[in-house]
Design a protein around this motif. Structure first.
Motif, PDB file in Angstrom:
ATOM      1  N   ILE A 102       0.388 -24.219  48.555  1.00 16.69           N
ATOM      2  CA  ILE A 102      -0.171 -23.113  48.696  1.00 16.69           C
ATOM      3  C   ILE A 102      -1.144 -22.714  47.924  1.00 16.69           C
ATOM      4  O   ILE A 102      -1.895 -22.392  47.124  1.00 16.69           O
ATOM      5  N   THR A 103      -0.168 -21.788  47.306  1.00 15.54           N
ATOM      6  CA  THR A 103      -0.525 -20.931  46.133  1.00 15.54           C
ATOM      7  C   THR A 103      -1.060 -21.482  44.988  1.00 15.54           C
ATOM      8  O   THR A 103      -1.602 -20.794  44.719  1.00 15.54           O
ATOM      9  N   GLN A 143      -0.952 -13.667  44.260  1.00 13.86           N
ATOM     10  CA  GLN A 143      -0.166 -15.031  43.907  1.00 13.86           C
ATOM     11  C   GLN A 143       1.540 -14.534  43.063  1.00 13.86           C
ATOM     12  O   GLN A 143       2.390 -15.062  43.112  1.00 13.86           O
ATOM     13  N   GLN A 144       1.203 -13.552  41.768  1.00 17.24           N
ATOM     14  CA  GLN A 144       1.797 -12.804  41.340  1.00 17.24           C
ATOM     15  C   GLN A 144       3.901 -12.020  42.566  1.00 17.24           C
ATOM     16  O   GLN A 144       4.550 -12.878  42.267  1.00 17.24           O
ATOM     17  N   PHE A 152      -5.781 -25.817  53.635  1.00 15.40           N
ATOM     18  CA  PHE A 152      -5.584 -24.746  54.583  1.00 15.40           C
ATOM     19  C   PHE A 152      -5.369 -24.639  55.148  1.00 15.40           C
ATOM     20  O   PHE A 152      -4.443 -23.873  56.396  1.00 15.40           O
ATOM     21  N   ASP A 153      -5.783 -25.038  56.354  1.00 17.67           N
ATOM     22  CA  ASP A 153      -6.367 -25.091  57.732  1.00 17.67           C
ATOM     23  C   ASP A 153      -4.910 -26.277  57.670  1.00 17.67           C
ATOM     24  O   ASP A 153      -4.411 -25.151  59.163  1.00 17.67           O
ATOM     25  N   ASP A 200      -3.957 -16.056  46.101  1.00 18.32           N
ATOM     26  CA  ASP A 200      -3.790 -15.599  46.820  1.00 18.32           C
ATOM     27  C   ASP A 200      -4.591 -16.045  48.028  1.00 18.32           C
ATOM     28  O   ASP A 200      -4.994 -16.654  48.167  1.00 18.32           O
ATOM     29  N   VAL A 201      -2.872 -15.311  49.390  1.00 21.97           N
ATOM     30  CA  VAL A 201      -2.432 -17.061  50.230  1.00 21.97           C
ATOM     31  C   VAL A 201      -1.563 -15.318  51.034  1.00 21.97           C
ATOM     32  O   VAL A 201      -1.446 -15.109  50.867  1.00 21.97           O
ATOM     33  N   PRO A 202      -2.134 -15.874  52.227  1.00 22.78           N
ATOM     34  CA  PRO A 202      -1.109 -15.150  52.954  1.00 22.78           C
ATOM     35  C   PRO A 202       0.618 -16.130  52.879  1.00 22.78           C
ATOM     36  O   PRO A 202       0.693 -16.808  53.401  1.00 22.78           O
TER      37      PRO A 202
END
Length: 519
Positions: A144-145, A172-173, A102-103, A150-152
């Motif tokens: 990433i997702t 995520q959807q 993530f980072d 759920d992510v930016p």
């Protein structure tokens, strides 16, 4: 593809990223009249940078070492270790390991993918590059997702562009809905008569570059659509139907990144593990993986594995390390190991198989997306819904391609067509256990693409793995379903992080399921 050029371009982008972080007033008073502005900078360079950083960050690919190999690679039982560094072997607590991807993905891959997308928007001279930017952006965010849930997404990578420093975590959807739309539209918009981007590490300089990007985009669309087989099979089927006959057609279409020996272009898996002393020596190939190859007479075994003590690549000498053990003298200690067939500890770790130097070295290429994967996914789709060519035909294509694609590692990795066909003849497709065979082969062909192997396992439940139990395990007796979020973002983007965690059943745990991974 000239790696020296890739190095220069990537280095230039790093310098530019550093320069762009300066304060606005400082820029006003210290503007270099010879500096490169967005109006004159060639965004083809951003394609090179995004493709290279997708294989690992500028921080020596630490997220590939930690989150992917020591984490997901052990979850999926390609790798095993007695060391605590490999937290995934026993599903141990590892905030740093969980959050490392993530980072680093947001500060490297996302930044440049979004910059490329933004810089090329509405510019006719970059028509194809813009569509490639959309595809690359989707490739980056899909991973990433898939790792976190759920992510930016919609406002991610826009700190410099729109001063959005703390983006919300999107569902995520919603992310997948947009990813499918973006890639579908991008492929349809690629134009054989428009620009031929020069910074393309996948297909630059090839006469059919744009056609290959169309097949690459459609294969990515296929992979993303198949992620939804549990949660939204109707949408999955719709998109798979759209790409039938338009995906990769042979190993010549494989998206592969070449690598060099310098710190920017070096293979990041090798940089992370191969050059890291004790950590490198404490990771072995899993018994699960080696046993599968040995028991089925797989010709890939001597290419993929070697026994350190003898440098032997002979299949008979290969022994995988069982997952879930340590160096202690308890029931979890490797010295007390008793295998299902009476196996015991061999007495030293260098008697166990490791990745072969054929595939694990500084300049070994990174496979991003392949014909073998796309054929096996089409086999899965046909088995489920009866669309496309027969499951058996796609399975056969996928298995043969997965074996012969290793020629990308050079002469030592080359397996003859006849040896590949003999393996297939000895392991013919059996429709009564079709999904298991198809997706087990998908797992077998994704060594070093651990996130993809793990995602497909969570989607299908194959291959059949024996989860470990161990004191301190965060997911005892069950393969983890996600990585926990970054503790860094938890501290700096707290409000949005808290909203995302509240939407997870069970909280920010590795046992919590992401949207497409419903039970």
């Amino acid at each position: 593809m000239k790696l020296q050029s890739a190095y220069i371009l990537a280095s230039a982008m790093i310098i530019m990223a550093f320069a762009s972080s300066c304060k606005k007033d400082l820029l006003k008073t210290n503007t270099d009249p010879n500096s490169v502005s967005v109006d004159v900078f060639d965004p083809n360079n951003l394609l090179t940078t995004t493709q290279l950083f997708y294989t690992g960050s500028t921080d020596n690919g630490i997220e590939i070492e930690e989150t992917e190999l020591q984490g997901a690679g052990c979850y999926i039982q390609h790798f095993a270790s007695l060391s605590g560094y490999y937290f995934g072997d026993k599903y141990l607590l590892s905030y740093g390991g969980w959050g490392s991807y993530f980072d680093h993905a947001y500060t490297n891959q996302v930044k440049y993918a979004v910059d490329m997308y933004t810089t090329t928007t509405g510019k006719a001279q970059y028509k194809n590059l813009h569509q490639m930017a959309r595809i690359m952006k989707a490739l980056v965010f899909e991973r990433i997702t898939d790792i976190y849930g759920d992510v930016p997404y919609f406002n991610a990578g826009k700190a410099y562009i729109s001063k959005t420093y703390f983006p919300a975590y999107d569902k995520q959807q919603a992310i997948y809905t947009d990813l499918l739309k973006e890639v579908s539209q991008a492929v349809d918009s690629l134009d054989d008569k428009a620009d031929k981007p020069t910074g393309d590490l996948y297909f630059s300089g090839q006469d059919d570059q744009i056609a290959k990007w169309k097949r690459f985009g459609n294969s990515l669309l296929l992979r993303m659509a198949m992620r939804l087989t549990k949660v939204d099979p109707a949408t999955a089927k719709t998109y798979v139907t759209k790409v039938i006959g338009k995906t990769m057609a042979s190993n010549d279409d494989n998206a592969i990144v070449p690598h060099g020996t310098d710190q920017v272009t070096i293979n990041k898996a090798w940089r992370g593990l191969g050059l890291d002393g004790d950590i490198a020596l404490s990771g072995q190939l899993s018994k699960t993986f080696i046993d599968f190859l040995k028991n089925n007479g797989d010709p890939r075994l001597p290419v993929l594995a070697v026994v350190d003590s003898t440098s032997s690549s002979n299949a008979v000498d290969q022994v995988g390390l069982p997952n879930g053990y340590d160096l202690g003298n308890t029931k979890y200690g490797i010295i007390n190991y008793k295998g299902p067939n009476g196996e015991t500890y061999l007495g030293h770790l260098n008697l166990y198989s490791r990745p072969s130097p054929i595939i694990f070295n500084a300049t070994a290429p990174t496979f991003v997306l392949t014909y073998a994967e796309s054929e096996l996914l089409l086999a899965d789709a046909n088995k489920r819904w009866g669309i496309g060519t027969s499951a058996e035909a796609h399975y056969n294509n996928g298995v043969l391609a997965a074996i012969t694609e290793l020629t990308a590692y050079g002469a030592a990795g080359t397996i003859s067509d006849s040896d590949a066909q003999s393996y297939l003849d000895n392991n013919p497709y059996d429709d009564s256990k079709g999904l298991e065979m198809i997706n087990t082969q998908y797992w077998a062909c994704n060594l070093f693409n651990e996130f993809e192997a793990w995602s497909n396992y969570r989607r299908t439940g194959f291959p059949v793995l024996n989860p470990v139990t161990y004191p301190g395990s965060q997911s005892p007796g069950a393969i983890p379903r996600r990585m926990a979020y970054s503790t860094v973002d938890k501290q700096v983007n707290t409000a949005n992080y808290n909203v995302a965690v509240a939407n997870l059943t069970g909280g920010d745990k590795i046992t919590s399921r992401i949207w497409w991974d419903m039970k």
